[in-house]
Design an enzyme around this catalytic site. Structure first.
Site, short mmCIF file in Angstrom:
data_model
loop_
_atom_site.label_atom_id
_atom_site.label_comp_id
_atom_site.label_asym_id
_atom_site.label_seq_id
_atom_site.Cartn_x
_atom_site.Cartn_y
_atom_site.Cartn_z
N LYS A 113 0.86 -1.19 0.00
CA LYS A 113 0.00 0.00 0.00
C LYS A 113 0.89 1.24 0.00
O LYS A 113 1.94 1.25 0.66
CB LYS A 113 -0.91 0.01 1.24
CG LYS A 113 -1.75 1.27 1.34
CD LYS A 113 -2.80 1.17 2.44
CE LYS A 113 -2.32 1.54 3.82
NZ LYS A 113 -1.69 2.89 3.92
N GLU A 182 -9.44 7.45 3.83
CA GLU A 182 -9.35 7.73 5.28
C GLU A 182 -9.76 9.18 5.57
O GLU A 182 -9.30 10.11 4.89
CB GLU A 182 -7.91 7.48 5.75
CG GLU A 182 -7.72 7.78 7.24
CD GLU A 182 -6.44 7.21 7.83
OE1 GLU A 182 -5.68 6.54 7.10
OE2 GLU A 182 -6.23 7.44 9.03
#
Ligand code: KIV
Length: 267
Positions: A113, A182
């Protein structure tokens, strides 16, 4: 059954919600794998949860590879993703390739990621073309804490929201198999989720994302400090640990432990 990146696209097509949890060690990974959690992220949040730093910026590739290897050994079924830490891909594409390669070769994770848009979009294309699956991460990306001036919700203005949407589409175009969202407003989480054919994985991004991720210490009640509003605690293990440790200490001091049945014997 071992989960792979193709399963995620299928789940998106089927409209199936799913979960990801962070994991940083062998023992916890074993329990999460037994629980059937399909995705385990060895997040750079280990800087705070495992190493006691105040943010993620001091975490190194060596830290990440060591912990990721332990999680992989504990979770034979889950898809394990290694989080590229600060400066692992910031200076050059060569760094990105080298460090993502370390994750796959040394820790044996199945994917990596990276946070942000910009150059990360190009790196995503390069890594996926080399057989290294990439998960994107947009919104309140913690390695940008200094740039953001704190941990603040991102994508509030129309312009910032458009940028996140465009970055998400570009990451998908470049081959990302999923995108973490997020700390963004819930309507933006929904817009991005509807615009992508790969799953979005939300944390503080509302209920419309295809999947949800939380930090395992928060879920288990192991974080004695402030817990963010978007978290739900599913256990109070911190309190259980404290009580067990106190009882052990008391038993030893009182002579209640060990007793003859605790004597060591070869099995
Ligand atoms: O490092 C981490 O734990 C993360 C998740 C919160 C997405 O990046």
């Amino acid at each position: 059954m071992t989960i792979n990146v193709r399963d995620l696209r299928k789940w998106k097509t089927e409209g199936k919600n799913f979960t990801m949890l962070t994991a940083y060690d062998y023992t916890t990974a074993r329990w999460l794998d037994r629980a059937g959690i399909p995705l385990l992220l060895v997040g750079d949040s280990l800087g705070m949860t495992m190493l006691g730093y105040s943010d993620t910026l001091s975490v190194t590739m060596d830290d990440m590879v060591r912990h990721a290897g332990a999680v992989v050994r504990g979770a034979p079924n889950a898809l394990v993703i290694g989080d590229m830490p600060f400066m692992a891909y910031h200076a050059s594409a060569e760094d990105a390739i080298h460090n993502a390669g370390r994750f796959l070769q040394e820790a044996r994770v199945q994917a990596v990621k990276m946070e942000g848009g910009g150059r990360v979009i190009e790196y995503t294309k390069q890594l996926t073309s080399m057989g290294i699956p990439v998960m994107g991460h947009l919104g309140l990306t913690p390695t940008f804490v200094n740039q953001f001036g704190g941990y603040r919700v991102q994508g509030r203005s129309d312009e910032a929201a458009e940028q996140i949407l465009e970055d998400a589409k570009a990451l998908e175009q470049s081959g990302a198999f999923a995108v973490v969202l997020e700390g963004i407003p819930s309507p933006l989480g929904q817009r991005v989720t509807e615009a992508l054919t790969v799953p979005t994985i939300g944390i503080g991004a509302g209920p419309h994302c295809d999947a949800q991720v939380l930090v395992i210490q928060d879920v288990l009640g192991l974080n004695p400090d402030h817990v963010a509003k978007f978290v739900r605690q599913y256990a109070k293990l911190g309190e259980a640990i404290e009580a067990a440790a106190k009882q052990f200490d008391q038993d030893v001091r009182n002579g209640a432990f060990p007793t003859p049945e605790h004597e060591y014997s070869a099995r």
